[in-house]
Design a protein around this motif. Structure first.
Motif, PDB file in Angstrom:
ATOM      1  N   VAL A  52       0.853  -1.200   0.000  1.00 14.98           N
ATOM      2  CA  VAL A  52       0.000   0.000   0.000  1.00 14.98           C
ATOM      3  C   VAL A  52       0.885   1.246   0.000  1.00 14.98           C
ATOM      4  O   VAL A  52       1.721   1.430   0.879  1.00 14.98           O
ATOM      5  CB  VAL A  52      -0.936   0.015   1.242  1.00 14.98           C
ATOM      6  N   LYS A  53       0.670   2.086  -1.054  1.00 18.98           N
ATOM      7  CA  LYS A  53       1.453   3.317  -1.136  1.00 18.98           C
ATOM      8  C   LYS A  53       0.651   4.516  -0.648  1.00 18.98           C
ATOM      9  O   LYS A  53       1.200   5.502  -0.159  1.00 18.98           O
ATOM     10  CB  LYS A  53       1.844   3.584  -2.600  1.00 18.98           C
ATOM     11  N   ALA A  54      -0.663   4.464  -0.852  1.00 14.20           N
ATOM     12  CA  ALA A  54      -1.508   5.626  -0.523  1.00 14.20           C
ATOM     13  C   ALA A  54      -2.917   5.122  -0.223  1.00 14.20           C
ATOM     14  O   ALA A  54      -3.256   3.966  -0.513  1.00 14.20           O
ATOM     15  CB  ALA A  54      -1.535   6.593  -1.687  1.00 14.20           C
ATOM     16  N   ILE A  55      -3.724   6.021   0.358  1.00 17.08           N
ATOM     17  CA  ILE A  55      -5.070   5.613   0.795  1.00 17.08           C
ATOM     18  C   ILE A  55      -6.120   6.575   0.246  1.00 17.08           C
ATOM     19  O   ILE A  55      -5.891   7.791   0.194  1.00 17.08           O
ATOM     20  CB  ILE A  55      -5.131   5.593   2.353  1.00 17.08           C
ATOM     21  N   VAL A  56      -7.249   6.009  -0.171  1.00 12.80           N
ATOM     22  CA  VAL A  56      -8.401   6.840  -0.579  1.00 12.80           C
ATOM     23  C   VAL A  56      -9.550   6.477   0.353  1.00 12.80           C
ATOM     24  O   VAL A  56      -9.811   5.292   0.589  1.00 12.80           O
ATOM     25  CB  VAL A  56      -8.787   6.572  -2.061  1.00 12.80           C
ATOM     26  N   ILE A  57     -10.218   7.507   0.898  1.00 14.53           N
ATOM     27  CA  ILE A  57     -11.419   7.226   1.721  1.00 14.53           C
ATOM     28  C   ILE A  57     -12.631   7.679   0.933  1.00 14.53           C
ATOM     29  O   ILE A  57     -12.648   8.799   0.382  1.00 14.53           O
ATOM     30  CB  ILE A  57     -11.417   7.994   3.070  1.00 14.53           C
ATOM     31  N   THR A  95      -5.830  12.708  13.670  1.00 17.30           N
ATOM     32  CA  THR A  95      -4.638  13.554  13.472  1.00 17.30           C
ATOM     33  C   THR A  95      -3.356  12.717  13.441  1.00 17.30           C
ATOM     34  O   THR A  95      -2.609  12.756  12.462  1.00 17.30           O
ATOM     35  CB  THR A  95      -4.564  14.625  14.591  1.00 17.30           C
ATOM     36  N   ASP A  96      -3.158  11.943  14.511  1.00 15.26           N
ATOM     37  CA  ASP A  96      -1.836  11.298  14.626  1.00 15.26           C
ATOM     38  C   ASP A  96      -1.697  10.054  13.747  1.00 15.26           C
ATOM     39  O   ASP A  96      -0.610   9.751  13.269  1.00 15.26           O
ATOM     40  CB  ASP A  96      -1.566  10.943  16.098  1.00 15.26           C
ATOM     41  N   LEU A  97      -2.826   9.343  13.551  1.00 19.10           N
ATOM     42  CA  LEU A  97      -2.724   8.143  12.719  1.00 19.10           C
ATOM     43  C   LEU A  97      -2.908   8.483  11.234  1.00 19.10           C
ATOM     44  O   LEU A  97      -2.109   8.085  10.392  1.00 19.10           O
ATOM     45  CB  LEU A  97      -3.793   7.127  13.178  1.00 19.10           C
ATOM     46  N   LEU A  98      -3.959   9.266  10.952  1.00 18.87           N
ATOM     47  CA  LEU A  98      -4.326   9.488   9.547  1.00 18.87           C
ATOM     48  C   LEU A  98      -3.552  10.653   8.916  1.00 18.87           C
ATOM     49  O   LEU A  98      -2.844  10.498   7.936  1.00 18.87           O
ATOM     50  CB  LEU A  98      -5.834   9.736   9.529  1.00 18.87           C
ATOM     51  N   GLU A  99      -3.666  11.829   9.552  1.00 12.48           N
ATOM     52  CA  GLU A  99      -3.054  13.008   8.909  1.00 12.48           C
ATOM     53  C   GLU A  99      -1.527  12.975   8.975  1.00 12.48           C
ATOM     54  O   GLU A  99      -0.845  13.409   8.054  1.00 12.48           O
ATOM     55  CB  GLU A  99      -3.577  14.299   9.571  1.00 12.48           C
ATOM     56  N   ALA A 100      -0.995  12.434  10.086  1.00  9.73           N
ATOM     57  CA  ALA A 100       0.466  12.437  10.246  1.00  9.73           C
ATOM     58  C   ALA A 100       1.125  11.189   9.644  1.00  9.73           C
ATOM     59  O   ALA A 100       2.335  10.986   9.802  1.00  9.73           O
ATOM     60  CB  ALA A 100       0.802  12.542  11.734  1.00  9.73           C
ATOM     61  N   ALA A 101       0.316  10.353   8.942  1.00  8.09           N
ATOM     62  CA  ALA A 101       0.852   9.097   8.408  1.00  8.09           C
ATOM     63  C   ALA A 101       1.945   9.342   7.373  1.00  8.09           C
ATOM     64  O   ALA A 101       2.001  10.405   6.752  1.00  8.09           O
ATOM     65  CB  ALA A 101      -0.286   8.299   7.774  1.00  8.09           C
ATOM     66  N   ARG A 102       2.750   8.323   7.163  1.00  8.50           N
ATOM     67  CA  ARG A 102       3.805   8.433   6.143  1.00  8.50           C
ATOM     68  C   ARG A 102       3.248   8.157   4.752  1.00  8.50           C
ATOM     69  O   ARG A 102       3.939   8.249   3.765  1.00  8.50           O
ATOM     70  CB  ARG A 102       4.935   7.441   6.447  1.00  8.50           C
ATOM     71  N   LYS A 103       1.992   7.742   4.694  1.00 12.77           N
ATOM     72  CA  LYS A 103       1.362   7.498   3.386  1.00 12.77           C
ATOM     73  C   LYS A 103       0.218   8.506   3.229  1.00 12.77           C
ATOM     74  O   LYS A 103      -0.535   8.729   4.186  1.00 12.77           O
ATOM     75  CB  LYS A 103       0.823   6.066   3.329  1.00 12.77           C
ATOM     76  N   PRO A 104       0.079   9.112   2.052  1.00 11.37           N
ATOM     77  CA  PRO A 104      -0.946  10.155   1.918  1.00 11.37           C
ATOM     78  C   PRO A 104      -2.368   9.585   1.769  1.00 11.37           C
ATOM     79  O   PRO A 104      -2.546   8.468   1.283  1.00 11.37           O
ATOM     80  CB  PRO A 104      -0.530  10.882   0.639  1.00 11.37           C
ATOM     81  N   SER A 105      -3.328  10.414   2.179  1.00 19.26           N
ATOM     82  CA  SER A 105      -4.741  10.028   2.029  1.00 19.26           C
ATOM     83  C   SER A 105      -5.454  11.070   1.166  1.00 19.26           C
ATOM     84  O   SER A 105      -5.174  12.261   1.275  1.00 19.26           O
ATOM     85  CB  SER A 105      -5.445  10.032   3.388  1.00 19.26           C
ATOM     86  N   VAL A 106      -6.389  10.591   0.353  1.00 22.39           N
ATOM     87  CA  VAL A 106      -7.227  11.496  -0.447  1.00 22.39           C
ATOM     88  C   VAL A 106      -8.686  11.124  -0.168  1.00 22.39           C
ATOM     89  O   VAL A 106      -9.029   9.942  -0.124  1.00 22.39           O
ATOM     90  CB  VAL A 106      -6.906  11.354  -1.960  1.00 22.39           C
TER      91      VAL A 106
END
Ligand SMILES: CCCCCCCCC[C@H](O)CC(=O)SCCNC(=O)CCNC(=O)[C@H](O)C(C)(C)COP(=O)(O)OP(=O)(O)OC[C@H]1O[C@@H](n2cnc3c(N)ncnc32)[C@H](O)[C@@H]1OP(=O)(O)O
Ligand SMILES: NC(=O)c1ccc[n+]([C@@H]2O[C@H](COP(=O)([O-])OP(=O)(O)OC[C@H]3O[C@@H](n4cnc5c(N)ncnc54)[C@H](O)[C@@H]3O)[C@@H](O)[C@H]2O)c1
Length: 725
Positions: A52-57, A95-106
């Motif tokens: 997994v390189k990135a995440i989409v919600i 904040t700490d798990l999702l936004e600060a993750a090393r993989k981006p989310s869109v």
């Protein structure tokens, strides 16, 4: 879905290295604790997986999310659910798990992203939406505050002024506006939403698109001094507009903290305040109203029978006066073709003119285009006879309040309208069985009681008799929804629910004034309590003609509990009949601004001498609390009668009827909810005492006496109600 869980998420990892997490919790994908804890697990897995390189919600079935599951607040309030550690969701997870993750989310947003839904998306590193999407933070409307970081991220994305506007008004913006504000990064057609979001996420990984952490943005924030001024102004406005509510100011505290001391401290303040507001009485009231309003369309024995609403293709309205023209406006605004019948050309023209004026006011305010105006007006046709009634599916009669005229009209309708046609009356007081007496169509006769102005007021009382068919109620509930009204189904009696509750309120005010209380102090206390205006200002607005006509009906039907004051008839005799004549309890200037009139004393004294009432020193010096109790406990008493008689099916329906029909403050939860917050025992004891001193007007009804003696809640279901439905 596991029957014990409320909602879930699913994660699918594609060959492109994008993990798509879908929020699933029908009907609006609300963020229940189950959904949020599932989301946390999905993130932990996605962040630990090498593929997994990135995440989409995204959200299932065309809706991103309607926000935090509001029933969670009720459960925390009732103590049936334990509150998680303060900040666990907004700081630890979002904040700490999702936004600060090393993989981006869109976030891939379709349909709606409201409250916690929008907040979750703002913690993502980009947001893609479809054109129709609605984006907003409506939490204040529910008595809570944006609690998943919204007070911190929204100002950083759209600027402080716009963020304050969105939060304080609770109004959402559409995707296009969101895009121009910087809230949304791209707007794409529905079919391209997921592919665009996936591509965008990979572009962030590959540094072709910026990796933006909303919480750390500062470019949209004004300098500190300016921000403080903006917030000071917002506080002032909020104090003026919502004087009885604490949570909007608490929300501003969290917002300010983030601007002054940085977003992390702001998040902590938001979490602390977010937890405190849940137990405010006003929050309990507003959340009760949210569910009660949606509950009015659930009518036992009617809406649980699998009946589908029939299509209403054409409606006829009889009478183009104040009410008929307002009802016609509401219907054509929702695309119903309407025939408006009047007695002659002159009245017909006047009626159509009123509808036109209602729509033109929208054009003037910019909320309707000229094109839409023409199109909407083209749905209205005038008529002087019944010939064009042969293919209508529903008729709403709105002629003057005269029994024999209404009886004749209903007999005519039976002759001219098709057999399936619903025959509705907008009568405010007359027994529907009497109106339909000269027909054999009792099963399709129903009350459609609108409130003035009918195209603006949100309530529709649907009045059913013992004969009205369930199908007709289902049809009318559907029409109500389509014309954006909140329908409340009630039984047939004089005044139905709203006017029955309204009457003792004005009566109590007259009673107090005849015994020496100051009418202007009463109005002021009632306005401070949260009503849009006091009882005397209201009588002026409605006009004394209507007030006397209504009082006559009540005196005839409920003589034992009617207080007969002569103040209004005496003023009417002197041609001072309320605001329309520029004189009533107040004097009115050219701008219709009300000012107290010293001459009023004369009428009060005369009325006092007629009724034989004496000035009572105790009532002259009532405190604001006592004024509220003496004007509203009689309303609670009547609401209890309405409930006990089965005129209302649920106490919550009376709450909504009081809020939408009388202007009772929503943050007090409605009349029965408010009464229960005070306690039946206390209300009973006060009324009982007053009835012994001042007479039967205050006498508690049997239902209140019974519940009051046990201290039982007034809103608990009525077991043995004598059903009038
Ligand atoms: C301290 C510990 C607690 C944890 C921290 C909490 C922090 C709070 C975080 C967050 O900031 C707070 C929030 O998100 S509050 C919720 C904000 N969202 C809203 O206010 C939206 C409310 N819903 C609506 O405005 C409308 O329902 C809608 C989404 C625009 C859809 O309207 P529509 O006319 O299509 O349908 P309705 O008839 O209104 O609704 C259909 C059914 O859905 C139920 N429902 C809607 N929204 C929610 C919701 N957010 N939670 C639970 N249920 C919801 C509604 O009740 C209807 O249900 P029925 O059973 O009647 O069908
Ligand atoms: N005014 C309010 O605030 C209010 C609120 C709710 C319900 N209502 C009820 O609505 C009804 C109408 O009230 P209103 O205030 O609109 O009255 P209105 O006097 O403004 O209008 C009544 C209209 O009916 C017309 N009319 C009379 N006989 C007719 C006939 N045979 N065919 C066609 N038209 C005919 C009259 O010409 C008049 O234009 C009443 O039953 C009233 O109790 C009024």
């Amino acid at each position: 879905m596991d029957s014990r869980t409320k909602g879930k998420t699913v994660m699918e990892v594609g060959g492109d290295g994008v993990a798509v997490i879908t929020l699933i919790n029908p009907p609006v994908n609300s963020l229940s604790f189950d959904v949020l804890y599932n989301l946390k697990s999905n993130y932990e897995e996605a962040l630990s997986r090498n593929d997994v390189k990135a995440i989409v919600i995204t959200g299932a079935k065309g809706k991103f999310s309607g926000g935090f599951d509001i029933s969670g607040f009720s459960e925390i309030q009732k103590g049936t659910m334990k509150e998680p550690k303060v900040g666990f969701i907004s700081i630890d997870i979002i904040t700490d798990l999702l936004e600060a993750a090393r993989k981006p989310s869109v976030a891939a947003i379709d349909g709606l992203a409201l409250g916690g839904g929008l907040e979750l998306s703002m913690a993502c590193h980009a947001r893609i939406s479809t054109p129709g999407a609605q984006l907003g933070l409506p939490e204040l409307q529910l008595g809570v505050i944006p609690g998943f970081g919204g007070t911190q991220r929204l100002p950083r994305l759209v600027g402080l002024t716009k963020a304050l506007e969105m939060i304080l008004t609770s109004k959402p913006v559409r995707a296009e506006e969101g895009h121009s504000l910087g809230l949304i990064d791209a707007v794409v057609p529905s079919a391209e939403l997921l592919t665009t979001a996936r591509r965008w996420a990979l572009d962030i990984v590959e540094r072709r698109k910026p990796w933006i952490t909303s919480l750390l943005k500062t470019d949209k924030l004004p300098p500190l001094g300016e921000a403080r001024e903006i917030l000071k102004f917002a506080r002032g406005q909020t104090r003026k507009q919502a004087p009885n509510m604490k949570h909007p100011l608490m929300c501003l505290d969290a917002l300010e903290m983030g601007i002054v001391s940085g977003p992390r401290v702001g998040l902590e303040k938001e979490a602390e305040v977010g937890s405190q507001v849940i137990s405010l009485d006003t929050t309990k009231g507003l959340i009760h109203v949210f569910f009660s309003q949606r509950g009015t369309v659930k009518v036992p024995g009617v809406t649980d029978r699998g009946l589908m609403p029939r299509k209403i293709k054409k409606v006829a309205i009889i009478g183009g006066g104040l009410m008929g023209s307002g009802i016609a406006t509401a219907l054509i605004l929702s695309n119903y073709p309407v025939i408006l019948k009047e007695v002659n050309e002159k009245f017909l023209e006047a009626g159509i003119g009123r509808v036109k004026a209602n729509l033109q006011s929208r054009v003037r305010k910019g909320s309707m285009s000229k094109e839409k105006f023409e199109k909407t007006m083209s749905l209205l046709k005038g008529s002087l006879d019944y010939e064009s009634f042969r293919d209508v599916d529903m008729v709403i009669e709105a002629v003057i309040e005269n029994i024999s005229l209404k009886q004749q009209i209903f007999a005519d309708l039976e002759k001219y309208c098709p057999q399936h046609c619903i025959l509705a009356s907008n009568t405010s007081t007359i027994d529907l069985n009497k109106i339909g007496e000269r027909t054999k169509s009792q099963d399709r006769i129903v009350g459609a009681h609108f409130f003035s102005p009918a195209h603006v007021m949100p309530l529709l009382e649907i009045v059913r008799t013992n004969h009205t068919s369930a199908q007709v109620i289902v049809d009318l509930l559907d029409v109500g929804k389509k014309i954006k009204k909140t329908p409340v189904v009630v039984g047939n009696c004089t005044g139905f629910a709203v006017n029955r509750m309204f009457f003792p309120y004005t009566q109590a005010a007259m009673f107090l004034v005849e015994r020496g209380a100051d009418p202007y102090l009463i109005d002021s206390a009632v306005s401070k309590f949260g009503m849009p205006m006091g009882p005397f200002r209201l009588c002026d607005l409605v006009g004394f003609g209507v007030a006397i006509a209504t009082a006559t009906q009540f005196i005839e039907n409920f003589p034992e509990r009617t207080y007969k004051s002569m103040i209004i008839p005496l003023m009417q005799e002197d041609k001072r009949a309320g605001e329309a004549t520029r004189k009533g309890f107040y004097l009115y200037d050219d701008k219709r601004k009300a000012k107290p009139d010293p001459e009023l004393k004369k009428y009060i004294e005369k009325a006092r001498s007629i009724s034989g009432a004496n000035v009572d020193p105790k009532l002259v010096k009532l405190s604001e609390k006592e004024i509220i109790e003496m004007t509203f406990f009689p309303v609670v008493n009547e609401a209890c009668r309405v409930f006990a008689e089965g005129i209302a099916v649920k106490a919550a329906d009376l709450d909504i009827a009081a809020i939408m029909g009388m202007g009772f403050p929503p943050y007090r939860g409605g009349i029965m909810f408010w009464a229960d917050s005070i306690g039946s025992k206390y209300i009973y004891s006060r009324l009982d005492e007053w009835s012994k001193t001042y007479g039967d007007f205050f006498k508690p009804c049997a239902f209140l006496a019974e519940r009051g003696s046990k201290g039982a809640p007034l809103s608990a279901p009525v077991e043995q109600a004598r059903s009038r439905l």
